[in-house]
Enzyme design. Structure first.
Site, PDB file in Angstrom:
ATOM      1  N   ASP A 178      -7.564  -8.039  -0.084  1.00  0.00           N
ATOM      2  CA  ASP A 178      -6.769  -8.104   1.138  1.00  0.00           C
ATOM      3  C   ASP A 178      -7.649  -7.708   2.304  1.00  0.00           C
ATOM      4  O   ASP A 178      -8.584  -6.927   2.147  1.00  0.00           O
ATOM      5  CB  ASP A 178      -5.564  -7.169   1.069  1.00  0.00           C
ATOM      6  N   ASP A 207       0.861  -1.178   0.000  1.00  0.00           N
ATOM      7  CA  ASP A 207       0.000   0.000   0.000  1.00  0.00           C
ATOM      8  C   ASP A 207       0.896   1.226   0.000  1.00  0.00           C
ATOM      9  O   ASP A 207       1.936   1.259   0.645  1.00  0.00           O
ATOM     10  CB  ASP A 207      -0.909  -0.025   1.228  1.00  0.00           C
TER      11      ASP A 207
END
EC number: 2.4.2.29
Length: 378
Positions: A264, A89
């Site tokens: 996720d 991320d």
């Protein structure tokens, strides 16, 4: 780096995503290792669960241990002893989660370091630099994840800033000659017009894959899957679609039916730490008193280490009551494997064109009800 759709069943797809560190069969669930570790378990145990890829966080790894330490190990893979693909991320989620400690500008975001309180500045270019040195197989553009609810005016302005950051991320990623993948993140809140604006502009910039961000932040399931359905119809067929932060089993199934390829979520590991264990017949709340003398494993037909070594529900209940770390580890091993078994069964159902039958059986066992009549998509 190549993504190929191998089979479809309605809008659901089985695909193959080839990365530097391995091949990912999709649909795929990605365990979360924010700080370079999936909580409570080793990288080997994550691999043994069937996980093909791990998610880590650029922002937190930048602060601790810092890039200099990771560079000593060459990359994040060697640092955490995980030789499979890694997706990172960009730090955009921290724009949301640390909203009391940050200030957004067009140039980037000022944060208060949650460790020592100092002021730090993260830009799209800096995020690309960090992820380059981490060696991420899949890099995510820097963006703003907007809180829910937010006004149309705020989200519109945020989308424009995120589009600017995405273009800067693309330019700097290319400048680094990074041979890994760069995924864009489609934002726009609950507004289809803004989601369309974000998606179309990002498609024009050209990325290797497209994430759907800004969901699972407080909206209803009906709102969430309305947006997922809408956005999946815009993303090019030949590009992987990644739904960020969504991870209840029934949500994964619904999203797969709408055409999502990757997910996720912290749910399997977080719930394991809180004594919520997933099975094909629902959730076992292991700290409930009824399991105190239960000699059965968590799930009879589960092939995880915890169940195969016949750690009883009674013993796991005892470990939970004593707050023993072994209990958390055994619970986590089971939940991680449950999620990977679920994805394996979904992929096989799509290959055999039997996804509808699988979904109906799942819904019957879990007494789960569709939020958007998604069975019409398969």
């Amino acid at each position: 780096m190549v993504f190929r759709v191998l089979q479809t069943d309605g809008d659901a797809r089985v695909g193959k995503l080839t990365c530097h560190h391995g091949i990912i069969e999709t649909p795929a669930f990605i365990p979360v290792g924010t700080y370079g570790v999936v909580k409570s378990v080793t990288s080997q145990e994550v691999a043994e669960s069937g996980a093909q890829i791990i998610l880590s966080n650029t922002f937190h790894l930048w602060l601790r241990p810092g890039l200099e330490i990771i560079k000593i190990h060459q990359n994040l893979h060697k640092f955490m002893n995980w030789m499979g693909p890694i997706i990172t991320d960009s730090g955009g989620f921290q724009v949301f989660s640390l909203n009391k400690l940050r200030k957004i500008t067009e140039s980037g975001v000022y944060f208060k370091d949650p460790v020592n309180g100092s002021t730090i500045f993260l830009t799209p270019e800096k995020s690309m630099d960090i992820q380059y040195h981490l060696g991420s197989d899949i890099v995510l553009v820097f963006d703003e994840c907007v809180s829910y609810p937010s006004t149309w005016e705020y989200i519109k302005n945020s989308v424009e800033i995120s589009l600017n950051w995405a273009e800067r991320s693309r330019l700097h990623f290319d400048k680094l000659h990074n041979s890994n993948m760069l995924f864009a993140i489609i934002q726009g809140g609950m507004y289809e017009e803004l989601r369309n604006r974000s998606a179309q502009e990002l498609i024009n910039i050209k990325f290797d894959g497209y994430a759907i961000g800004g969901l699972s932040v407080g909206e209803t399931p009906q709102e969430r899957f309305r947006i997922v359905s809408y956005v999946c119809k815009i993303i090019p067929f030949d590009k992987p679609r990644y739904l960020m932060g969504v991870g209840k089993p029934q949500d994964l199934i619904e999203a797969v039916c709408l055409g999502v390829d990757m997910f996720d979520c912290v749910i399997p590991t977080r719930n394991a730490r809180n004594g919520y264990l997933f099975t094909n017949n629902g959730v076992v709340r292991i700290r409930n008193a009824k399991y105190e003398s239960d000699l059965d494993p968590i799930e009879e037909d589960c092939d995880c280490y915890t169940c195969q070594r016949y750690y009883s529900r009674s013993y796991l209940h005892y470990l939970d009551r004593c707050n023993e770390s072994l209990g958390i580890r055994l619970n986590t091993i089971h939940n991680l494997r449950y999620y990977q078994r679920l994805m394996e069964e979904i992929r096989q159902s799509i290959r055999m064109k039997k996804l509808r039958k699988f979904v109906e059986a799942f819904n019957y066992k879990f007494n789960s009800v569709s939020t958007n009549n998604y069975l019409s998509n398969i």
